[in-house]
Every structure is written in structure tokens, then in C-alpha cells.
Motif scaffolding. Structure first.
Motif, PDB file in Angstrom:
ATOM      1  N   ARG A   1       0.832  -1.210   0.000  1.00 28.30           N
ATOM      2  CA  ARG A   1       0.000   0.000   0.000  1.00 28.30           C
ATOM      3  C   ARG A   1       0.863   1.255   0.000  1.00 28.30           C
ATOM      4  O   ARG A   1       0.557   2.235  -0.679  1.00 28.30           O
ATOM      5  N   SER A   2       1.945   1.230   0.738  1.00 25.47           N
ATOM      6  CA  SER A   2       2.855   2.374   0.793  1.00 25.47           C
ATOM      7  C   SER A   2       3.456   2.640  -0.585  1.00 25.47           C
ATOM      8  O   SER A   2       3.529   3.783  -1.031  1.00 25.47           O
ATOM      9  N   ARG A   3       3.897   1.568  -1.270  1.00 21.08           N
ATOM     10  CA  ARG A   3       4.457   1.727  -2.620  1.00 21.08           C
ATOM     11  C   ARG A   3       3.415   2.275  -3.577  1.00 21.08           C
ATOM     12  O   ARG A   3       3.691   3.140  -4.396  1.00 21.08           O
ATOM     13  N   ILE A   4       2.191   1.776  -3.476  1.00 15.73           N
ATOM     14  CA  ILE A   4       1.123   2.242  -4.364  1.00 15.73           C
ATOM     15  C   ILE A   4       0.822   3.709  -4.087  1.00 15.73           C
ATOM     16  O   ILE A   4       0.662   4.499  -5.012  1.00 15.73           O
ATOM     17  N   ASN A   5       0.761   4.089  -2.820  1.00 16.35           N
ATOM     18  CA  ASN A   5       0.499   5.488  -2.481  1.00 16.35           C
ATOM     19  C   ASN A   5       1.603   6.392  -3.005  1.00 16.35           C
ATOM     20  O   ASN A   5       1.327   7.463  -3.534  1.00 16.35           O
TER      21      ASN A   5
ATOM     22  N   ASP B   1       5.339   0.042 -16.982  1.00 18.05           N
ATOM     23  CA  ASP B   1       5.627   1.147 -16.068  1.00 18.05           C
ATOM     24  C   ASP B   1       5.370   0.758 -14.616  1.00 18.05           C
ATOM     25  O   ASP B   1       6.146   1.108 -13.718  1.00 18.05           O
ATOM     26  N   LEU B   2       4.294   0.024 -14.371  1.00 21.12           N
ATOM     27  CA  LEU B   2       4.009  -0.428 -13.013  1.00 21.12           C
ATOM     28  C   LEU B   2       5.077  -1.410 -12.520  1.00 21.12           C
ATOM     29  O   LEU B   2       5.474  -1.369 -11.356  1.00 21.12           O
ATOM     30  N   ALA B   3       5.555  -2.264 -13.418  1.00 28.27           N
ATOM     31  CA  ALA B   3       6.623  -3.203 -13.055  1.00 28.27           C
ATOM     32  C   ALA B   3       7.922  -2.460 -12.772  1.00 28.27           C
ATOM     33  O   ALA B   3       8.646  -2.798 -11.831  1.00 28.27           O
ATOM     34  N   ALA B   4       8.210  -1.437 -13.559  1.00 26.18           N
ATOM     35  CA  ALA B   4       9.430  -0.644 -13.343  1.00 26.18           C
ATOM     36  C   ALA B   4       9.397   0.044 -11.980  1.00 26.18           C
ATOM     37  O   ALA B   4      10.448   0.256 -11.357  1.00 26.18           O
ATOM     38  N   ASP B   5       8.198   0.355 -11.501  1.00 27.81           N
ATOM     39  CA  ASP B   5       8.046   0.969 -10.185  1.00 27.81           C
ATOM     40  C   ASP B   5       7.957  -0.066  -9.072  1.00 27.81           C
ATOM     41  O   ASP B   5       7.737   0.286  -7.910  1.00 27.81           O
ATOM     42  N   GLY B   6       8.096  -1.358  -9.423  1.00 31.35           N
ATOM     43  CA  GLY B   6       8.104  -2.417  -8.420  1.00 31.35           C
ATOM     44  C   GLY B   6       6.738  -2.773  -7.867  1.00 31.35           C
ATOM     45  O   GLY B   6       6.644  -3.362  -6.795  1.00 31.35           O
ATOM     46  N   LEU B   7       5.671  -2.442  -8.590  1.00 29.22           N
ATOM     47  CA  LEU B   7       4.329  -2.676  -8.083  1.00 29.22           C
ATOM     48  C   LEU B   7       3.699  -3.977  -8.563  1.00 29.22           C
ATOM     49  O   LEU B   7       2.680  -4.407  -8.029  1.00 29.22           O
ATOM     50  N   LEU B   8       4.289  -4.588  -9.580  1.00 29.20           N
ATOM     51  CA  LEU B   8       3.819  -5.877 -10.067  1.00 29.20           C
ATOM     52  C   LEU B   8       4.961  -6.549 -10.824  1.00 29.20           C
ATOM     53  O   LEU B   8       6.013  -5.949 -11.037  1.00 29.20           O
ATOM     54  N   ARG B   9       4.742  -7.811 -11.185  1.00 29.61           N
ATOM     55  CA  ARG B   9       5.738  -8.563 -11.956  1.00 29.61           C
ATOM     56  C   ARG B   9       5.108  -8.949 -13.281  1.00 29.61           C
ATOM     57  O   ARG B   9       4.051  -9.587 -13.320  1.00 29.61           O
ATOM     58  N   ARG B  10       5.741  -8.520 -14.355  1.00 31.08           N
ATOM     59  CA  ARG B  10       5.225  -8.839 -15.685  1.00 31.08           C
ATOM     60  C   ARG B  10       5.505 -10.286 -16.035  1.00 31.08           C
ATOM     61  O   ARG B  10       6.569 -10.818 -15.724  1.00 31.08           O
ATOM     62  N   VAL B  11       4.541 -10.899 -16.667  1.00 28.78           N
ATOM     63  CA  VAL B  11       4.706 -12.252 -17.204  1.00 28.78           C
ATOM     64  C   VAL B  11       4.087 -12.246 -18.593  1.00 28.78           C
ATOM     65  O   VAL B  11       3.363 -11.313 -18.952  1.00 28.78           O
ATOM     66  N   HIS B  12       4.362 -13.285 -19.355  1.00 28.02           N
ATOM     67  CA  HIS B  12       3.817 -13.376 -20.712  1.00 28.02           C
ATOM     68  C   HIS B  12       2.297 -13.280 -20.661  1.00 28.02           C
ATOM     69  O   HIS B  12       1.640 -14.086 -20.011  1.00 28.02           O
ATOM     70  N   GLY B  13       1.740 -12.267 -21.301  1.00 24.69           N
ATOM     71  CA  GLY B  13       0.300 -12.117 -21.386  1.00 24.69           C
ATOM     72  C   GLY B  13      -0.355 -11.333 -20.267  1.00 24.69           C
ATOM     73  O   GLY B  13      -1.552 -11.123 -20.283  1.00 24.69           O
ATOM     74  N   GLY B  14       0.422 -10.887 -19.278  1.00 27.75           N
ATOM     75  CA  GLY B  14      -0.215 -10.157 -18.177  1.00 27.75           C
ATOM     76  C   GLY B  14       0.765  -9.825 -17.063  1.00 27.75           C
ATOM     77  O   GLY B  14       1.926  -9.501 -17.313  1.00 27.75           O
TER      78      GLY B  14
END
Length: 87
Positions: free
Chosen positions: A8-12, A67-80
Motif C-alpha cells: 500500500r505504501s508503494r502504491i500510495n 511502467d508499473l513493473a518498473a516501479d516495483g508494483l507488479l511482476r510482468r509475465v507473458h500475457g499479463g
């Protein structure tokens, strides 16, 4: 702090930074917040489904996920994307 508190802190921080950046439109910010919310709810998101849901191209969704992955908020995988965490 717990993992969810850290997330939540990262998202904020992320959304606060987006508000400052002039090149990000409110629609982009809103879509990316919604993507993160869906990811938390569903445990994964698919580019094709997000594209249909938001009425945008898959290229736009891929850019959002990148962009969200670059900010460390998710991990990209093939297709999503998946939540950040152990592989």
C-alpha cells in the motif's frame, strides 16, 4: 510492517508521483490504479482482458504494466502480470 502495508505504501507513493507528473493524464492514473486493484483482488491480470475492460489497445495495457513493473508494483509475465513476490 507487513507485506500488504508495504505494498500500500508503494502504491500510495506511486500514485502521488503520478499526480506530480504532467505527462500522465488522469485517465492513465485511474486505469493504472484500477489495474493494481484488480491484481490485488484476482491475484493475476491478463492484458487481453484488461484491454477489453478499459477499451484500450493491448499495447496501451502493456505500457501500463511495464511502467508499473518498473516501479516495483507488479511482476510482468507473458500475457499479463502477477503480484510482486517470490517466484
Amino acid at each position: 510492517r507487513t507485506r500488504s502495508e508495504l505494498e500500500r505504501s508503494r502504491i500510495n507513493r506511486y500514485t502521488s508521483c503520478m499526480i506530480v507528473q504532467d505527462q500522465e493524464s488522469p485517465l492513465v492514473e485511474e486505469r493504472r490504479r484500477a489495474i493494481l486493484a484488480l491484481l490485488r483482488q484476482q491475484g493475476r491480470v491478463l492484458s487481453s482482458q484488461l484491454s477489453g475492460r478499459f477499451g484500450t489497445s493491448e499495447d496501451t495495457i502493456r505500457r501500463d504494466l511495464r511502467d508499473l513493473a518498473a516501479d516495483g508494483l507488479l511482476r510482468r509475465v507473458h500475457g499479463g502480470a502477477l503480484p510482486v513476490g517470490p517466484r
